[in-house]
Design an enzyme around this catalytic site. Structure first.
Site, mmCIF file in Angstrom:
data_model
loop_
_atom_site.group_PDB
_atom_site.id
_atom_site.type_symbol
_atom_site.label_atom_id
_atom_site.label_comp_id
_atom_site.label_asym_id
_atom_site.label_seq_id
_atom_site.Cartn_x
_atom_site.Cartn_y
_atom_site.Cartn_z
ATOM 1 N N VAL A 61 -21.201 -13.093 6.049
ATOM 2 C CA VAL A 61 -21.511 -14.237 5.202
ATOM 3 C C VAL A 61 -22.822 -14.922 5.597
ATOM 4 O O VAL A 61 -23.376 -15.703 4.815
ATOM 5 C CB VAL A 61 -20.332 -15.238 5.233
ATOM 6 C CG1 VAL A 61 -20.290 -16.013 6.544
ATOM 7 C CG2 VAL A 61 -20.368 -16.179 4.049
ATOM 8 N N TYR A 62 -23.348 -14.649 6.782
ATOM 9 C CA TYR A 62 -24.606 -15.273 7.200
ATOM 10 C C TYR A 62 -25.748 -14.746 6.335
ATOM 11 O O TYR A 62 -26.105 -13.564 6.392
ATOM 12 C CB TYR A 62 -24.906 -14.987 8.672
ATOM 13 C CG TYR A 62 -23.947 -15.602 9.668
ATOM 14 C CD1 TYR A 62 -22.967 -16.503 9.286
ATOM 15 C CD2 TYR A 62 -24.029 -15.269 11.012
ATOM 16 C CE1 TYR A 62 -22.089 -17.053 10.210
ATOM 17 C CE2 TYR A 62 -23.156 -15.815 11.947
ATOM 18 C CZ TYR A 62 -22.185 -16.711 11.538
ATOM 19 O OH TYR A 62 -21.318 -17.243 12.458
ATOM 20 N N SER A 63 -26.308 -15.634 5.536
ATOM 21 C CA SER A 63 -27.406 -15.287 4.627
ATOM 22 C C SER A 63 -27.061 -14.096 3.744
ATOM 23 O O SER A 63 -27.896 -13.233 3.472
ATOM 24 C CB SER A 63 -28.707 -15.028 5.404
ATOM 25 O OG SER A 63 -29.194 -16.220 5.973
ATOM 26 N N ALA A 64 -25.788 -14.044 3.307
ATOM 27 C CA ALA A 64 -25.323 -13.011 2.369
ATOM 28 C C ALA A 64 -25.650 -11.604 2.851
ATOM 29 O O ALA A 64 -26.069 -10.743 2.077
ATOM 30 C CB ALA A 64 -25.919 -13.255 0.978
ATOM 31 N N GLY A 65 -25.450 -11.370 4.148
ATOM 32 C CA GLY A 65 -25.675 -10.046 4.711
ATOM 33 C C GLY A 65 -27.040 -9.851 5.333
ATOM 34 O O GLY A 65 -27.250 -8.881 6.090
#
Length: 344
Positions: A61-65
């Site tokens: 989920v961090y920066s959408a991958g």
């Protein structure tokens, strides 16, 4: 660098690990954390590895991958020298299959993480949140299959309650599934809720704590003081509502104690706050983040020295909060305390 066993497992991890939440910089939350690209990430990884930090933590989920992608590129050529920790379970989209820890979602999430990280295995895979809709046995059997397939090596959880953690451990024991060895938790001098239930559970069940946001969501950097406005560059301007709440007066009381010990030790406020955590029970590794080389090098100063028992006691006293029920009788009433001495 100090190295410690991760809970009751045989895996040794560095006392400080590096959090790649600042890598990628996509979205309102993670964009405010940082926007480190591949070249700068390589430089930060170089510093970490030279200092003995061999574990790097991220999440899908961090920066959408994008965090996993940047970390994978930054680690290229030295994968066998480091440990990768990642997480899955929080929503990655609006669809019904874009969140949770069902069998289908876990298999897809691990395969996607392996692709983004450009690796053939994940050293520590953690469930980022408890999924009340996924049967615990389904979750554990899927993780067992992924371990047997060689895609993940150790498993853990993050942000679970005590009963959720214990139910999972008991189910693993009953069905012969791999037990979780780590719990990634919020813990800091201005956020000690972990101690009431999760720390005793970790002691009893052999779960090593991996600490996220050890500086209280950016509040213990040494830049926030009583009677002063929030510094212009603080990420709290944009992210305070996302993180754990802290009462201002409580924060200032802790900062006053840190300032006092800074004068005694010559160590910076964040180094003292990190060192306090490293001397607490169950803590296997503390995740440090950094948007630049200066922040990283300062945080590295948390190892190689110790706080005295008196200094630890003063920090404990300054940061203590009233115990919630059902814990307060065990602190306030002699009969309860005799039966259950505190874990700390």
């Amino acid at each position: 660098m100090e190295y410690r066993r991760l809970g009751a497992s045989g895996l040794q991890v560095p006392a400080l690990s590096f959090g790649a939440g600042t890598f990628g910089g996509r979205g309102p939350l993670f964009g405010a954390w940082g926007d480190t690209g591949v070249e700068e990430a390589r430089r930060l990884v170089d510093i970490c590895v030279d200092a003995g930090i061999t574990m790097f933590d991220t999440a899908d989920v961090y920066s959408a991958g994008a965090s996993e992608e940047v970390l994978g590129a930054a680690l290229k050529g030295r994968r066998d020298k480091v440990l990768i920790s990642t997480k899955a379970g929080l929503p990655m989209g609006d669809g019904p299959a874009d969140a949770g820890t069902s069998r289908s979602r876990l298999i897809t999430s691990v395969d996607d993480a392996l692709r983004r990280l450009d690796t053939d295995h994940i050293d520590l895979f953690q469930l980022h949140a408890f999924d009340a809709g996924a049967p615990v046995e389904e979750v554990l059997s899927t993780l067992d299959d992924l371990v047997r397939a060689g895609k993940i090596r150790y498993t853990g959880v993050s942000n679970f309650s005590g009963w959720q953690t214990m139910k999972s451990l008991a189910t693993a024991e009953r069905h012969g599934r791999p037990r979780y060895v780590a719990h990634q938790v919020y813990y800091s001098l201005v956020g000690r809720d972990y101690e009431w239930e999760l720390m005793p559970l970790g002691l009893d069940q052999g779960l090593g704590a991996i600490v996220w946001s050890p500086l209280g969501w950016g509040r213990l950097t040494g830049r926030i003081r009583r009677g002063r406005p929030l510094p212009a560059g603080s990420r709290l301007h944009d992210t305070a509502d996302y993180g754990p709440p802290v009462d201002d007066e409580h924060l200032y009381r802790v900062v006053d104690a840190l300032d006092e010990i800074e004068g005694e030790t010559g160590r910076a406020v964040p180094q003292i706050a990190l060192r306090w955590l490293l001397q607490r029970p169950t803590v296997s590794s503390v995740i440090i983040g950094a948007r630049n080389e200066e922040q990283l090098r300062q945080n590295l100063g948390a190892v190689g020295w110790t706080l005295t028992p008196d200094q630890m006691a003063r920090l404990d006293a300054a940061s203590e909060r009233p115990a919630p029920y059902p814990h307060f009788p065990y602190r306030r009433q002699e009969g309860f305390a005799r039966l259950n001495p505190p874990a700390v």
